[in-house]
Design a protein around this motif. Sequence first.
Motif, PDB file in Angstrom:
ATOM      1  N   ALA A  59       0.829  -1.205   0.000  1.00 56.84           N
ATOM      2  CA  ALA A  59       0.000   0.000   0.000  1.00 56.84           C
ATOM      3  C   ALA A  59       0.862   1.253   0.000  1.00 56.84           C
ATOM      4  N   LEU A  60       1.929   1.244   0.776  1.00 59.52           N
ATOM      5  CA  LEU A  60       2.815   2.411   0.826  1.00 59.52           C
ATOM      6  C   LEU A  60       3.525   2.626  -0.503  1.00 59.52           C
ATOM      7  N   ILE A  61       3.941   1.557  -1.141  1.00 55.96           N
ATOM      8  CA  ILE A  61       4.578   1.688  -2.455  1.00 55.96           C
ATOM      9  C   ILE A  61       3.585   2.288  -3.462  1.00 55.96           C
ATOM     10  N   ALA A  62       2.353   1.809  -3.431  1.00 51.57           N
ATOM     11  CA  ALA A  62       1.332   2.317  -4.354  1.00 51.57           C
ATOM     12  C   ALA A  62       1.018   3.787  -4.101  1.00 51.57           C
ATOM     13  N   GLN A  63       1.176   4.229  -2.850  1.00 52.24           N
ATOM     14  CA  GLN A  63       0.854   5.610  -2.470  1.00 52.24           C
ATOM     15  C   GLN A  63       2.093   6.494  -2.408  1.00 52.24           C
ATOM     16  N   ASN A  64       3.216   6.007  -2.969  1.00 54.03           N
ATOM     17  CA  ASN A  64       4.460   6.773  -2.991  1.00 54.03           C
ATOM     18  C   ASN A  64       4.904   7.198  -1.597  1.00 54.03           C
ATOM     19  N   GLY A  65       4.667   6.330  -0.619  1.00 51.47           N
ATOM     20  CA  GLY A  65       5.122   6.583   0.739  1.00 51.47           C
ATOM     21  C   GLY A  65       4.209   7.461   1.565  1.00 51.47           C
ATOM     22  N   VAL A  66       3.134   7.947   0.997  1.00 49.04           N
ATOM     23  CA  VAL A  66       2.224   8.856   1.702  1.00 49.04           C
ATOM     24  C   VAL A  66       1.153   8.036   2.429  1.00 49.04           C
ATOM     25  N   TYR A  67       0.787   8.464   3.629  1.00 48.21           N
ATOM     26  CA  TYR A  67      -0.230   7.764   4.410  1.00 48.21           C
ATOM     27  C   TYR A  67      -0.846   8.738   5.408  1.00 48.21           C
ATOM     28  N   THR A  68      -1.930   8.308   6.028  1.00 44.13           N
ATOM     29  CA  THR A  68      -2.658   9.150   6.974  1.00 44.13           C
ATOM     30  C   THR A  68      -2.398   8.689   8.399  1.00 44.13           C
ATOM     31  N   SER A 224      -5.857  -1.096  12.844  1.00 41.33           N
ATOM     32  CA  SER A 224      -7.039  -1.944  12.710  1.00 41.33           C
ATOM     33  C   SER A 224      -7.907  -1.444  11.557  1.00 41.33           C
ATOM     34  N   ALA A 225      -8.867  -2.272  11.173  1.00 32.72           N
ATOM     35  CA  ALA A 225      -9.785  -1.873  10.107  1.00 32.72           C
ATOM     36  C   ALA A 225     -10.569  -0.631  10.506  1.00 32.72           C
ATOM     37  N   ALA A 226     -10.828  -0.470  11.808  1.00 35.49           N
ATOM     38  CA  ALA A 226     -11.595   0.691  12.269  1.00 35.49           C
ATOM     39  C   ALA A 226     -10.853   1.996  11.997  1.00 35.49           C
ATOM     40  N   VAL A 227      -9.524   1.964  12.080  1.00 34.40           N
ATOM     41  CA  VAL A 227      -8.742   3.172  11.792  1.00 34.40           C
ATOM     42  C   VAL A 227      -8.956   3.578  10.336  1.00 34.40           C
ATOM     43  N   ARG A 228      -8.855   2.629   9.450  1.00 34.32           N
ATOM     44  CA  ARG A 228      -9.051   2.924   8.024  1.00 34.32           C
ATOM     45  C   ARG A 228     -10.442   3.503   7.773  1.00 34.32           C
ATOM     46  N   GLU A 229     -11.448   2.959   8.449  1.00 39.64           N
ATOM     47  CA  GLU A 229     -12.817   3.447   8.273  1.00 39.64           C
ATOM     48  C   GLU A 229     -12.965   4.876   8.786  1.00 39.64           C
ATOM     49  N   ARG A 230     -12.375   5.180   9.953  1.00 37.82           N
ATOM     50  CA  ARG A 230     -12.471   6.532  10.495  1.00 37.82           C
ATOM     51  C   ARG A 230     -11.749   7.531   9.605  1.00 37.82           C
ATOM     52  N   GLY A 236     -12.143  11.447   3.559  1.00 36.79           N
ATOM     53  CA  GLY A 236     -12.548  11.050   2.217  1.00 36.79           C
ATOM     54  C   GLY A 236     -11.534  10.183   1.510  1.00 36.79           C
ATOM     55  N   VAL A 237     -10.433   9.870   2.163  1.00 42.93           N
ATOM     56  CA  VAL A 237      -9.361   9.067   1.560  1.00 42.93           C
ATOM     57  C   VAL A 237      -9.436   7.650   2.104  1.00 42.93           C
ATOM     58  N   ASP A 238      -9.518   6.669   1.204  1.00 49.70           N
ATOM     59  CA  ASP A 238      -9.469   5.266   1.611  1.00 49.70           C
ATOM     60  C   ASP A 238      -8.001   4.846   1.625  1.00 49.70           C
ATOM     61  N   ASP A 239      -7.425   4.770   2.823  1.00 51.51           N
ATOM     62  CA  ASP A 239      -5.985   4.594   2.967  1.00 51.51           C
ATOM     63  C   ASP A 239      -5.684   3.269   3.666  1.00 51.51           C
TER      64      ASP A 239
END
Length: 475
Positions: A59-68, A224-230, A236-239
Amino acid sequence: MQPTTGPAPAPLTMLHLGLGSFHRAHQAQYLHQLQQSGDRRWVLASGNLRADMADTLAALIAQNGVYTLETVTPRTERSYTRITSIQTVVPYSPGLEGLIRIAADASTRIISFTVTEAGYYLDAQNRLDLAFPDLLSDLERARAGLPGSTLYGALTAMLRARWRANAGPVTLLNCDNLRHNGERARGGLLEFLEWIGDQPLLAWVRSNTSFPNAMVDRITPRPSAAVRERVKAATGVDDPAALMAESFLQWVIEDDFIAGRPAWETVGVEMVSGVQAHEEAKIRLLNATHSCIAWAGTLAGYTYIHEGTQDPAIRRFAYDYITDDVIPVLDTPEHPSPIDLAGYRDVVLDRFSNPAIEDTNQRVAMDGFSKIPGFISPTIHERLARGESIASVALLPALFLAYLQRWHAGQIPYAYEDQAMDPALAHALCEAVDPVAAFCAERLLWGSLAGDPRLVHALRGAMVRVNQFIQEHQP
């Protein structure tokens, strides 16, 4: 005459080994803050030494190292930041080719790493413990010129490539909880190089590296999955690489960098001449207390750290341990602490009681065979040397022994992970006619205190209290 202008110099690189949640919530955030302030002289490259976290890495490679990063205060106030400081996510390969290439580049001036206490493979005398098969395997691989998966096997390959490339000095920076971590990592690496017999590389490392001691602090649960959902709901970003941490953030570093460093002090990092006072406070007041609450919470049937911290009996265990036994040895008339230890204690317990963190007992309870000697035994040593009671601190190893006995019986509701534990030895301790005496006699845990009658006596008294606590928490 107009001043000559040209392109900005290429940024310098900090290469981090261990692309886990803590690195992304800690070192990466500090560098992100520095870059956001306008100082873009440094960037991060990060990767793993082992084939884990495959989904997050992808996921990090696909997002060029960017994350929330989601941060949560003890009052459950949440905020969200897109972290952009990791310029290069290094794909994993068994030969570590990507990491070695970056380590050998002259623009790389810092190689940092996050490992567990057991990942240093050091015995009570701070010598390499060659009983570990993966360490022995890496010695053989290093002799053959191949990289390994342990810290030392990987660093040897990286530094060998850097030396051959004539890329210049480099700082090796620990980002973990081991006491005197820079000194001990340096000692372990130099001994590793002595074992493989590479004298030229050994001489180069002695002259061209520095190993600052450092202290890090931030509670960072497993995502956790809950973090991604929040995150998706709030931004608005599915990370898929989103993670969460508490709002508290601290980094204290000995200012000993052989090839330059970021201006971390401008974003709150404490650059100091020595980290020992901060290190001892963190390890004994926070790390040991964290483990105390995780072991006790598991025995009481809780899942999360905040549940145990909010339990009056468990909170009293933790509070008494710090107040009765830790503060008196860290703050003395001869050596007053520069830290308000009582205030720090209260902040720590406040942080642990944060229900929004949902930090699990499973995560915090791990590696007890490293935490007893690393976090807890020093206080016992010092209290006994002063002829003082160890009644409160003895509750911590008693809780771990009770936890170990439940693990032995197959009654821990999750998988217990402990890199330093020999399962056969642990089962034997629990099966002994006198488990307390057997536990107290184990040199791996206690070093020179093993078998000390004062330790045995204190543990027996503590086990009475622990067993009473367990009875009171039966469903």
